[in-house]
Design an enzyme around this catalytic site. Structure first.
Site, mmCIF file in Angstrom:
data_model
loop_
_atom_site.group_PDB
_atom_site.id
_atom_site.type_symbol
_atom_site.label_atom_id
_atom_site.label_comp_id
_atom_site.label_asym_id
_atom_site.label_seq_id
_atom_site.Cartn_x
_atom_site.Cartn_y
_atom_site.Cartn_z
ATOM 1 N N LYS A 22 -4.324 -3.601 -1.645
ATOM 2 C CA LYS A 22 -3.395 -4.633 -1.147
ATOM 3 C C LYS A 22 -3.963 -5.306 0.101
ATOM 4 O O LYS A 22 -4.001 -6.529 0.202
ATOM 5 C CB LYS A 22 -2.051 -3.980 -0.800
ATOM 6 C CG LYS A 22 -1.162 -4.850 0.088
ATOM 7 C CD LYS A 22 0.156 -4.182 0.405
ATOM 8 C CE LYS A 22 0.171 -3.322 1.638
ATOM 9 N NZ LYS A 22 0.303 -4.037 2.918
ATOM 10 N N ARG A 92 4.458 -10.272 5.946
ATOM 11 C CA ARG A 92 3.876 -10.306 7.289
ATOM 12 C C ARG A 92 2.402 -10.710 7.247
ATOM 13 O O ARG A 92 1.898 -11.394 8.131
ATOM 14 C CB ARG A 92 4.003 -8.895 7.858
ATOM 15 C CG ARG A 92 3.700 -8.694 9.281
ATOM 16 C CD ARG A 92 4.225 -7.344 9.672
ATOM 17 N NE ARG A 92 5.612 -7.255 9.234
ATOM 18 C CZ ARG A 92 6.598 -7.846 9.868
ATOM 19 N NH1 ARG A 92 6.373 -8.513 10.966
ATOM 20 N NH2 ARG A 92 7.816 -7.761 9.405
ATOM 21 N N ASP A 116 8.828 -5.155 12.728
ATOM 22 C CA ASP A 116 9.396 -4.547 11.533
ATOM 23 C C ASP A 116 9.644 -3.068 11.780
ATOM 24 O O ASP A 116 9.567 -2.606 12.924
ATOM 25 C CB ASP A 116 8.519 -4.795 10.302
ATOM 26 C CG ASP A 116 7.156 -4.158 10.401
ATOM 27 O OD1 ASP A 116 6.941 -3.365 11.341
ATOM 28 O OD2 ASP A 116 6.314 -4.435 9.552
HETATM 29 N N1 EPU Z 1 -1.830 -5.593 17.831
HETATM 30 C C1 EPU Z 1 -1.547 -6.232 18.999
HETATM 31 N N2 EPU Z 1 -2.018 -7.502 19.182
HETATM 32 C C2 EPU Z 1 -2.748 -8.156 18.240
HETATM 33 C C3 EPU Z 1 -3.032 -7.493 17.027
HETATM 34 C C4 EPU Z 1 -2.560 -6.201 16.841
HETATM 35 O O1 EPU Z 1 -0.884 -5.681 19.880
HETATM 36 O O2 EPU Z 1 -3.140 -9.311 18.468
HETATM 37 C C5 EPU Z 1 -1.319 -4.220 17.614
HETATM 38 C C6 EPU Z 1 -0.231 -4.200 16.560
HETATM 39 O O3 EPU Z 1 1.036 -4.493 17.122
HETATM 40 C C7 EPU Z 1 -0.324 -2.789 16.034
HETATM 41 C C8 EPU Z 1 -1.803 -2.455 16.176
HETATM 42 O O4 EPU Z 1 -2.340 -3.415 17.105
HETATM 43 O O5 EPU Z 1 0.398 -1.912 16.834
HETATM 44 C C9 EPU Z 1 -2.588 -2.511 14.874
HETATM 45 O O6 EPU Z 1 -2.571 -3.788 14.368
HETATM 46 P P1 EPU Z 1 -3.682 -4.370 13.387
HETATM 47 O O7 EPU Z 1 -3.867 -5.793 13.741
HETATM 48 O O8 EPU Z 1 -4.885 -3.481 13.361
HETATM 49 O O9 EPU Z 1 -2.945 -4.231 11.987
HETATM 50 P P2 EPU Z 1 -2.472 -5.374 10.996
HETATM 51 O O10 EPU Z 1 -3.588 -6.287 10.684
HETATM 52 O O11 EPU Z 1 -1.195 -5.958 11.481
HETATM 53 C C10 EPU Z 1 -3.185 -3.993 8.890
HETATM 54 C C11 EPU Z 1 -2.513 -3.532 7.640
HETATM 55 C C12 EPU Z 1 -1.532 -2.427 7.952
HETATM 56 C C13 EPU Z 1 -2.299 -1.290 8.619
HETATM 57 C C14 EPU Z 1 -3.054 -1.798 9.860
HETATM 58 C C15 EPU Z 1 -3.906 -0.747 10.514
HETATM 59 C C16 EPU Z 1 -2.459 -5.520 6.309
HETATM 60 C C17 EPU Z 1 -1.663 -6.560 5.634
HETATM 61 N N3 EPU Z 1 -1.798 -4.634 7.030
HETATM 62 O O12 EPU Z 1 -2.134 -4.494 9.732
HETATM 63 O O13 EPU Z 1 -1.025 -1.979 6.710
HETATM 64 O O14 EPU Z 1 -1.392 -0.293 9.005
HETATM 65 O O15 EPU Z 1 -3.890 -2.907 9.482
HETATM 66 O O16 EPU Z 1 -4.804 -0.215 9.619
HETATM 67 O O17 EPU Z 1 -3.674 -5.467 6.164
HETATM 68 C C18 EPU Z 1 0.543 -1.129 5.199
HETATM 69 O O18 EPU Z 1 -0.229 -1.450 4.293
HETATM 70 O O19 EPU Z 1 1.559 -0.393 4.997
HETATM 71 C C19 EPU Z 1 0.278 -1.585 6.555
HETATM 72 C C20 EPU Z 1 1.183 -1.567 7.535
#
Ligand code: EPU
Length: 425
Positions: A22, A92, A116
């Protein structure tokens, strides 16, 4: 609204295939916006998040068709640049169109996804990175509004934290920027590597793939590509944990053991027998009660936060006491309240959970609060006496293709049924 009726007691046995990830497929779909023409993505999972990403791309002007697990995306010469709230709130991951739209159109208006059930999801690093590339970026009326009428230019960007989403957005903007962009402290998840490989097939020039520094030499244009999505390591890990918890024997095909090294090491310490097949795939077998395992979630190659609910569930029935530390999301232990309804003994202290294993749990109605919490609760239901009713099953549908069907093939008794008690989420 539907729910799952899970009858505990079965030992899961048999073979199950994992489809593309995904968290890669959604970004690959967004990346097609970078090139005019028809791109083909293979092994795209049949989940609702993919459906919503297809809707968003259509709204932006693309023609998206799906046949089995192959998605074809025809991107026109001119794409629209607004990702509206009514679509972003459902998905998201829509935020990952920000970088491609800005690079391709010089403008992007993407609704803010908001927080969320796993915590706030900041965008500060996405925004700062795009600003470093020369864009003007503001947050106005609930939208990220980004403008770069004269195009983007290469620069040096250091991320405070290896954010998956920020790495992807900055990378997808940098591939069409003028000159060289160096992005330091990037996320190294296999899904990032997959995105880099797709971009390279499209003609992007990227060095350092899989390392924590990416060097991108901008090009004038990209071409469409034909790409196979990397297998879903989180779904594979979910099946592996299911084998342990139910003392079963599951062969997971199309799984990449090399993407699960730390996870498989932990599960081996819990007592599992694990064989990685030479041509991909895994066999995970367990005959006794699992032993408790401590886990600390961290960005890849650390233990994935997306498997944290499953290891909390595993420890709830393991022999011993475990400490689980969540370092990625502030609120990812929220689902524990539901697990406790099944009799789990868990104490939360900030970002630590202390789990004291019990011989068994007892079925009860619970609510899935997000995709992974939902999967963790279903696994807990499989080892609970009697029936566990998992409501808000739409969360599970966002990330697990044919979950109920695959559970059934492995011998679990899980039925999907209307949920008379819930009218909305
Ligand atoms: N964060 C910030 N500022 C930013 C970016 C991130 O504070 O500019 C924080 C977020 O709030 C969070 C942490 O950093 O607490 C991790 O965020 P990250 O950007 O690494 O994650 P994401 O891109 O939002 C993706 C996956 C998540 C997975 C995370 C970590 C997708 C669509 N989602 O999220 O997947 O947990 O990476 O591996 O790729 C899931 O599939 O259930 C899911 C939540």
């Amino acid at each position: 609204m539907e729910r799952l009726r899970v009858t505990g007691g079965a030992s899961l046995r048999g073979s199950v295939r994992v489809s593309g990830a995904k968290n890669s497929a959604l970004k690959l779909m967004a990346s097609t916006l970078l090139a005019e023409g028809n791109s083909t993505l293979r092994d795209v999972p049949a989940i609702t998040d993919v459906h919503y990403m297809a809707e968003l791309l259509r709204r932006l002007g693309a023609d998206v068709t799906r046949a089995d697990n192959t998605v074809t995306i025809g991107v026109p010469d001119k794409v629209a640049h607004e990702a509206p709230y009514e679509l972003v709130r459902r998905l998201r991951a829509s935020i990952c169109v920000l970088g491609p739209l800005l690079a391709r159109c010089g403008a992007a208006d993407v609704a803010l996804p908001g927080g969320d059930a796993i915590g706030s999801r900041g965008l500060d690093m996405h925004i700062a990175g795009l600003q470093r590339l020369g864009a003007e970026v503001d947050v106005e009326h609930g939208y990220v509004v980004a403008r770069a009428p004269r195009g983007l230019h290469g620069t040096l960007i250091g991320l405070d934290f290896p954010s998956v989403g920020a790495t992807e957005n900055i990378l997808m903007a940098a591939v069409l920027a003028r000159g060289e962009t160096v992005i330091d402290n990037v996320a190294r998840e296999p899904e990032i590597v997959d995105l880099c490989e797709m971009l390279i097939e499209m003609g992007a020039r990227i060095d350092g793939v899989g390392s924590s520094t990416l060097r991108v030499e901008g090009v004038d244009r990209l071409e469409p590509a034909d790409h196979v999505t990397v297998p879903d390591r989180i779904v594979a890990g979910t099946w592996a944990v299911a084998a342990l918890m139910t003392r079963g024997d599951i062969t997971v095909t199309n799984a990449r053991a090399d993407h699960l090294e730390l996870v498989l090491d932990k599960l081996t310490r819990a007592g599992a027998e694990i064989e990685a097949g030479a041509n991909g795939g895994l066999r995970v077998a367990m005959s006794d009660r699992p032993r408790a395992i401590d886990v600390v979630t961290l960005p890849y190659p650390g233990f994935p936060t997306d498997l944290q609910p499953m290891v909390v569930a595993l420890n709830a029935v393991a022999d011993g006491t475990a400490m689980i530390t969540e370092n990625v999301y502030e609120a990812r232990f929220m689902f524990v309240n539901e697990l406790v309804r099944l009799g789990a003994e868990v104490r939360i202290d900030g970002h630590h959970a202390v789990v004291r294993g019990r011989e068994s749990l007892s079925g009860a109605p619970v609510v899935a609060t997000d995709i992974r919490a939902g999967a963790g609760l279903v696994l807990a239901g499989l080892v609970s006496a009697g029936e566990t009713l998992v409501s808000a099953v739409q969360h599970i549908d966002r990330g697990y293709p044919n979950f109920v069907g695959q559970l059934g093939e492995l011998g679990a008794e899980v039925v999907r049924e209307p949920d008379p008690d819930r009218f909305d989420d």
